[in-house]
Design a protein around this motif. Structure first.
Motif, mmCIF file in Angstrom:
data_model
loop_
_atom_site.group_PDB
_atom_site.id
_atom_site.type_symbol
_atom_site.label_atom_id
_atom_site.label_comp_id
_atom_site.label_asym_id
_atom_site.label_seq_id
_atom_site.Cartn_x
_atom_site.Cartn_y
_atom_site.Cartn_z
ATOM 1 N N THR A 15 0.840 -1.202 0.000
ATOM 2 C CA THR A 15 0.000 0.000 0.000
ATOM 3 C C THR A 15 0.870 1.244 0.000
ATOM 4 O O THR A 15 0.619 2.203 -0.744
ATOM 5 N N ALA A 16 1.923 1.228 0.830
ATOM 6 C CA ALA A 16 2.836 2.374 0.891
ATOM 7 C C ALA A 16 3.534 2.600 -0.452
ATOM 8 O O ALA A 16 3.678 3.738 -0.914
ATOM 9 N N ILE A 17 3.946 1.514 -1.102
ATOM 10 C CA ILE A 17 4.614 1.626 -2.406
ATOM 11 C C ILE A 17 3.710 2.318 -3.423
ATOM 12 O O ILE A 17 4.116 3.273 -4.102
ATOM 13 N N LEU A 18 2.472 1.842 -3.540
ATOM 14 C CA LEU A 18 1.551 2.408 -4.528
ATOM 15 C C LEU A 18 1.254 3.877 -4.229
ATOM 16 O O LEU A 18 1.232 4.719 -5.140
ATOM 17 N N LEU A 19 1.046 4.191 -2.958
ATOM 18 C CA LEU A 19 0.710 5.575 -2.611
ATOM 19 C C LEU A 19 1.914 6.505 -2.744
ATOM 20 O O LEU A 19 1.753 7.680 -3.103
ATOM 21 N N LEU A 20 3.103 6.009 -2.479
ATOM 22 C CA LEU A 20 4.294 6.827 -2.700
ATOM 23 C C LEU A 20 4.475 7.138 -4.185
ATOM 24 O O LEU A 20 4.766 8.272 -4.573
ATOM 25 N N LEU A 21 4.296 6.117 -5.031
ATOM 26 C CA LEU A 21 4.435 6.327 -6.477
ATOM 27 C C LEU A 21 3.355 7.268 -7.008
ATOM 28 O O LEU A 21 3.634 8.167 -7.809
ATOM 29 N N LEU A 22 2.127 7.060 -6.564
ATOM 30 C CA LEU A 22 1.011 7.864 -7.072
ATOM 31 C C LEU A 22 1.007 9.294 -6.533
ATOM 32 O O LEU A 22 0.538 10.210 -7.200
ATOM 33 N N ASN A 23 1.531 9.500 -5.323
ATOM 34 C CA ASN A 23 1.451 10.816 -4.706
ATOM 35 C C ASN A 23 2.725 11.650 -4.814
ATOM 36 O O ASN A 23 2.704 12.842 -4.511
ATOM 37 N N THR A 24 3.826 11.025 -5.236
ATOM 38 C CA THR A 24 5.056 11.807 -5.419
ATOM 39 C C THR A 24 5.548 11.772 -6.860
ATOM 40 O O THR A 24 6.315 12.636 -7.267
ATOM 41 N N MET A 29 6.987 16.711 -0.293
ATOM 42 C CA MET A 29 6.085 16.583 0.844
ATOM 43 C C MET A 29 5.161 15.391 0.621
ATOM 44 O O MET A 29 4.705 15.152 -0.493
ATOM 45 N N LEU A 30 4.896 14.653 1.685
ATOM 46 C CA LEU A 30 3.943 13.550 1.602
ATOM 47 C C LEU A 30 2.596 14.034 2.118
ATOM 48 O O LEU A 30 2.513 14.613 3.205
ATOM 49 N N ASN A 31 1.531 13.775 1.353
ATOM 50 C CA ASN A 31 0.205 14.161 1.838
ATOM 51 C C ASN A 31 -0.241 13.196 2.944
ATOM 52 O O ASN A 31 0.447 12.228 3.256
ATOM 53 N N ARG A 32 -1.373 13.460 3.526
ATOM 54 C CA ARG A 32 -1.815 12.682 4.684
ATOM 55 C C ARG A 32 -1.972 11.196 4.346
ATOM 56 O O ARG A 32 -1.579 10.326 5.123
ATOM 57 N N THR A 33 -2.549 10.906 3.172
ATOM 58 C CA THR A 33 -2.782 9.510 2.782
ATOM 59 C C THR A 33 -1.466 8.740 2.666
ATOM 60 O O THR A 33 -1.324 7.629 3.197
ATOM 61 N N ALA A 34 -0.495 9.329 1.971
ATOM 62 C CA ALA A 34 0.800 8.666 1.797
ATOM 63 C C ALA A 34 1.540 8.561 3.129
ATOM 64 O O ALA A 34 2.193 7.547 3.405
ATOM 65 N N THR A 35 1.420 9.601 3.963
ATOM 66 C CA THR A 35 2.085 9.591 5.269
ATOM 67 C C THR A 35 1.557 8.466 6.150
ATOM 68 O O THR A 35 2.324 7.709 6.760
ATOM 69 N N ALA A 93 -5.387 0.094 -19.129
ATOM 70 C CA ALA A 93 -4.667 0.202 -17.861
ATOM 71 C C ALA A 93 -4.054 -1.116 -17.419
ATOM 72 O O ALA A 93 -3.219 -1.143 -16.526
ATOM 73 N N ALA A 94 -4.452 -2.212 -18.039
ATOM 74 C CA ALA A 94 -4.015 -3.534 -17.593
ATOM 75 C C ALA A 94 -2.512 -3.730 -17.749
ATOM 76 O O ALA A 94 -1.910 -4.547 -17.071
ATOM 77 N N THR A 95 -1.899 -2.992 -18.676
ATOM 78 C CA THR A 95 -0.452 -3.110 -18.897
ATOM 79 C C THR A 95 0.313 -2.013 -18.171
ATOM 80 O O THR A 95 1.440 -1.707 -18.523
ATOM 81 N N ILE A 96 -0.295 -1.437 -17.161
ATOM 82 C CA ILE A 96 0.319 -0.308 -16.470
ATOM 83 C C ILE A 96 1.634 -0.747 -15.817
ATOM 84 O O ILE A 96 1.746 -1.867 -15.314
ATOM 85 N N SER A 97 2.625 0.114 -15.875
ATOM 86 C CA SER A 97 3.936 -0.156 -15.279
ATOM 87 C C SER A 97 4.180 0.862 -14.173
ATOM 88 O O SER A 97 3.465 1.873 -14.079
ATOM 89 N N PRO A 98 5.187 0.643 -13.327
ATOM 90 C CA PRO A 98 5.472 1.626 -12.286
ATOM 91 C C PRO A 98 5.685 3.034 -12.845
ATOM 92 O O PRO A 98 5.248 4.013 -12.246
ATOM 93 N N HIS A 99 6.349 3.125 -14.012
ATOM 94 C CA HIS A 99 6.611 4.451 -14.573
ATOM 95 C C HIS A 99 5.316 5.141 -15.006
ATOM 96 O O HIS A 99 5.225 6.362 -15.010
ATOM 97 N N LYS A 100 4.301 4.336 -15.336
ATOM 98 C CA LYS A 100 3.037 4.931 -15.766
ATOM 99 C C LYS A 100 2.249 5.495 -14.589
ATOM 100 O O LYS A 100 1.333 6.308 -14.781
ATOM 101 N N LEU A 101 2.599 5.091 -13.372
ATOM 102 C CA LEU A 101 2.006 5.748 -12.201
ATOM 103 C C LEU A 101 2.569 7.166 -12.081
ATOM 104 O O LEU A 101 1.901 8.071 -11.588
#
Length: 349
Positions: free
Chosen positions: A183-192, A229-235, A289-297
């Motif tokens: 969960t932390a990995i996905l939110l860090l990638l999506l929020n930063t 900065m990390l938002n509340r969700t990512a924090t 979206a099924a072929t989404i990669s980390p870079h696409k986040l």
């Protein structure tokens, strides 16, 4: 026989590979390491050069024999794919394994860039009198530029992806540290919007806190540092992971790593990709979206920020782009979406 190349900054498999190159080419890699080029970049150059020098060896050619025609034949040789060798250690002995690789458009561009850098170095070092790569590119037909629109997730798809972590682990009675890590990995990638290489290189001391405010220090390309900065969700996700992150079983060599794998060592790029692939499948995302990669986040964050009216220069700073033109590609995404929305109106009136 060329000398043995050694650098503590590089994996031993990469050192082994570089040791097979001529001494002048090894000096090029010493320059790369001294310039603090990322280990991944150095490794990619080593793989590209292996293909090239294997090609020369088969034809009993040396660097001084290379001309534009040689380069033309080399690029044709690998045009539709190639075998790539990988050095692995088995019972304290290094052995070579081969596997087939497709030659993607970006891969072709990188191989040209790799050889361009090598020959420019050899010219500057007065080891060659002429640059065959320059001659080759002057004589080549330029491929028509195709600027691809970045693939990204919508906000709804991104939420489904994050929720997929919980649904995947729902059968277990209590949260385990890997669920919280993912969960932390996905939110860090999506929020930063950080790159995968930046994520896996994070250490525990990369996190800075002041009261309830958390920031993360990211080392980007060229060793450039930026603080996000990390938002509340990512924090909250990061704190939850750190609460259960293993301590006693972590290898001494990886004790400072922020993100661990199941073997309690620093997670790899492949590890991040496998995690994402698992939850994309669980979320049942649409074909696009099924072929989404980390870079696409990373693409996803950039697109969402610009769609919300954020300043292009600010998005550039967040993503760590050295050139704003790299960031501007995301404006094409937004314009394309606007065009499609207006086009759909024809069925309404």
């Amino acid at each position: 026989m060329p000398p043995i190349f050694r650098s503590r900054k590089l994996p031993e498999a990469v050192n082994q590979r570089i040791s097979r190159f001529p001494e002048d080419v090894q000096e090029f890699f010493h320059e790369m390491v001294s310039a603090d080029r990322s280990p991944l970049t150095v490794a990619n150059y080593a793989y590209d050069f292996t293909l090239f020098f294997d090609f020369l060896h088969e034809r009993e050619l040396e660097l001084k024999d290379v001309d534009s025609q040689t380069l033309k034949r080399f690029f044709r040789h690998i045009e539709n794919g190639y075998e790539r060798s990988v050095m692995i250690k088995v019972n304290d002995e290094w052995i070579e394994r081969k596997h087939y690789r497709e030659n993607s458009r970006s891969g072709k561009q990188r191989k040209r860039a790799s050889l361009r850098s090598l020959f420019r170095y050899l010219i500057r070092a007065k080891l060659l009198e002429r640059d065959p790569m320059e001659e080759y590119e002057d004589a080549s037909l330029k491929a028509r530029s195709k600027q691809k629109v970045p693939v990204f997730l919508t906000q709804e798809e991104a939420l489904r992806l994050v929720k997929a972590v919980q649904s995947y682990h729902a059968k277990k009675k209590k949260k385990n540290w890997m669920e919280l890590r993912d969960t932390a990995i996905l939110l860090l990638l999506l929020n930063t919007g950080m790159r995968v290489s930046e994520l896996i290189s994070l250490n525990l001391n990369s996190i800075q806190s002041q009261g309830s405010q958390y920031r993360i220090v990211v080392i980007g390309k060229g060793g450039k540092e930026r603080m996000l900065m990390l938002n509340r969700t990512a924090t909250e996700a990061l704190i939850a992971y750190l609460t259960l992150r293993p301590v006693d079983r972590v290898s001494p060599l990886h004790v400072e790593a922020l993100i661990l794998n199941k073997n309690f060592t620093r997670i790899s790029r492949k590890g991040i990709s496998e995690i994402l692939k698992k939850y994309v499948k669980e979320a049942k995302l649409p074909p696009k979206a099924a072929t989404i990669s980390p870079h696409k986040l990373r693409h996803t964050l950039a697109t969402l920020l610009l769609s919300n009216g954020e300043n292009l220069r600010v998005v550039q700073e967040i993503l760590g782009h050295s050139n704003i033109q790299t960031t501007q590609i995301y404006t094409h995404v937004i314009n394309t979406e606007k065009d499609e929305a207006l086009e759909r109106l024809e069925n309404m009136f």
